[in-house]
Design an enzyme around this catalytic site. Structure first.
Site, PDB file in Angstrom:
ATOM      1  N   MET A   1       0.748  -1.102   0.195  1.00 12.90           N
ATOM      2  CA  MET A   1      -0.018   0.010  -0.173  1.00 12.90           C
ATOM      3  C   MET A   1       0.878   1.247   0.023  1.00 12.90           C
ATOM      4  O   MET A   1       0.583   2.311  -0.556  1.00 12.90           O
ATOM      5  CB  MET A   1      -1.003   0.063   1.391  1.00 12.90           C
ATOM      6  CG  MET A   1      -1.771  -1.197   1.652  1.00 12.90           C
ATOM      7  SD  MET A   1      -2.770  -1.331   0.000  1.00 12.90           S
ATOM      8  CE  MET A   1      -3.898  -0.280   0.027  1.00 12.90           C
TER       9      MET A   1
ATOM     10  N   CYS B   1       7.426  -1.469   8.262  1.00  7.65           N
ATOM     11  CA  CYS B   1       6.673  -1.663   6.977  1.00  7.65           C
ATOM     12  C   CYS B   1       7.691  -1.774   5.930  1.00  7.65           C
ATOM     13  O   CYS B   1       8.926  -1.127   5.746  1.00  7.65           O
ATOM     14  CB  CYS B   1       5.939  -0.294   6.676  1.00  7.65           C
ATOM     15  SG  CYS B   1       5.421  -0.179   4.897  1.00  7.65           S
TER      16      CYS B   1
HETATM   17  C1  SIN Z   1       0.966   0.078   4.603  1.00  5.38           C
HETATM   18  O1  SIN Z   1      -0.061   0.618   4.735  1.00  5.38           O
HETATM   19  O2  SIN Z   1       1.458   0.073   3.619  1.00  5.38           O
HETATM   20  C2  SIN Z   1       1.356  -1.468   5.183  1.00  5.38           C
HETATM   21  C3  SIN Z   1       1.791  -1.016   6.415  1.00  5.38           C
HETATM   22  C4  SIN Z   1       2.859  -1.895   6.888  1.00  5.38           C
HETATM   23  O3  SIN Z   1       3.069  -2.987   6.461  1.00  5.38           O
HETATM   24  O4  SIN Z   1       3.503  -1.602   8.145  1.00  5.38           O
END
Ligand code: SIN
Length: 305
Positions: free
Chosen positions: A74, A132
């Site tokens: 994301m 992340c």
């Molecule tokens: C995201 O929102 O990109 C994922 C968040 C994560 O993996 O910490």
């Protein structure tokens, strides 16, 4: 229908059940978070990770479904800390604690973001995301025990709410990072974030995700997450939220036996919907009754004895 009391106290939070909505799933809307907090079986809800400034995230494609889970990339889309406070204003009638997940590209940014979101009265606790796996700058922070310790101790000086740290499985130093966070004053640990992953389009000869890398979640992640919780529990004496690949109530039991005091649900909600909290709470209750236990607390870390 469950008959056993599943309540747990973790890092100063009182939860009706040990089941938590993981960060990243349905967590950008205040109204939706409040609605989920009222669903049967829910112990707490976690927001999507919030940064100091707004971030668009990556363009599509951002998700790949696999037979054993999914890869998401994301890219931490979020409206930024100040704008997110307005979203929290909308989270009326919360009936479970709300944990605000946040991140930063530097210790200073982490501290500033924490300062902004911790002041909202609907925030019961914070979860620092240093893990992340597809956003450069955030990802590397979580590999450095000394930086995580610095961030935790500076954040703890300016907030009066419990602080969790969400750990990365993409380093052999996970236990060192966990220990550093605990020694610096973290109240709890969330283990684990997703595993850095890749998928390639064999027709076009290139990575499928626009962000190139993503994070693997779902059932394939569970044995890795379980191993991390088990290793951390042996070495670090603060509560752990197990997270990674839970799809049924015995998965929840496994995490608790490995040392988790609570368990976060992520991808399973995408597959089964919010009703899965009730299903898993009932399954956990039946397990405890069948084995002659009266509370969740009695089985935390039991596999180590
Ligand atoms: C995201 O929102 O990109 C994922 C968040 C994560 O993996 O910490």
């Amino acid at each position: 229908m469950r008959s056993l009391d599943l309540s747990v106290d973790i890092a100063g939070l009182s939860l009706k059940t040990p089941l938590i909505l993981a960060s990243g799933i349905l967590g950008l809307s205040g109204r939706l978070l409040a609605k989920i907090s009222r669903a049967e079986g829910v112990g707490a809800v976690t927001t999507k990770s919030i940064g100091l400034k707004p971030r668009d995230g990556y363009p599509n494609p951002t998700i790949i479904l696999l037979p054993y889970g999914l890869i998401n990339s994301m890219g931490l889309p979020n409206p930024g800390a100040e704008a997110f406070l307005k979203e929290l204003d909308e989270a009326e009638d919360l009936s479970s604690p709300l944990i605000a997940s946040f991140y930063g590209y530097s210790v200073d940014e982490i501290v500033e973001t924490a300062r902004i979101i911790a002041k909202h009265p609907r925030v019961s606790a914070l979860e620092l995301n240093v893990s992340c796996p597809h956003v450069s700058g955030v990802y590397e922070l979580g590999f450095k025990p000394e930086l995580v310790a610095e961030a935790v101790s500076k954040v703890k000086k300016i907030i009066d709410k419990p602080l969790f740290v969400k750990l990365s499985p993409n380093t052999h130093l996970i236990v060192d990072v966990a220990r550093a966070a605990a020694e610096a004053g973290a109240d709890g640990l969330t283990a684990i974030n997703t595993v850095k992953a890749l998928a390639i389009d064999t027709e076009l000869f290139r990575p499928i995700l626009s962000g190139v890398y993503g994070g693997l979640s779902g059932p394939a992640l569970k044995p890795i997450a379980l191993r991390c919780v088990y290793e951390i529990y042996k070495e670090v004496d603060i509560p752990i939220v197990g997270c990674g690949g839970v799809s049924n109530s015995l998965d929840v039991v496994e995490f608790i036996l490995a040392g988790a005091s609570a368990v976060a649900l992520g991808s399973v909600i995408a597959f089964k919907g919010v009703g899965v909290f009730r299903e898993l709470a009932e399954g956990l209750s039946s397990y405890l009754e069948r084995k002659g236990f009266r509370s969740v607390r009695e089985i935390v870390g039991l596999s180590h004895r």
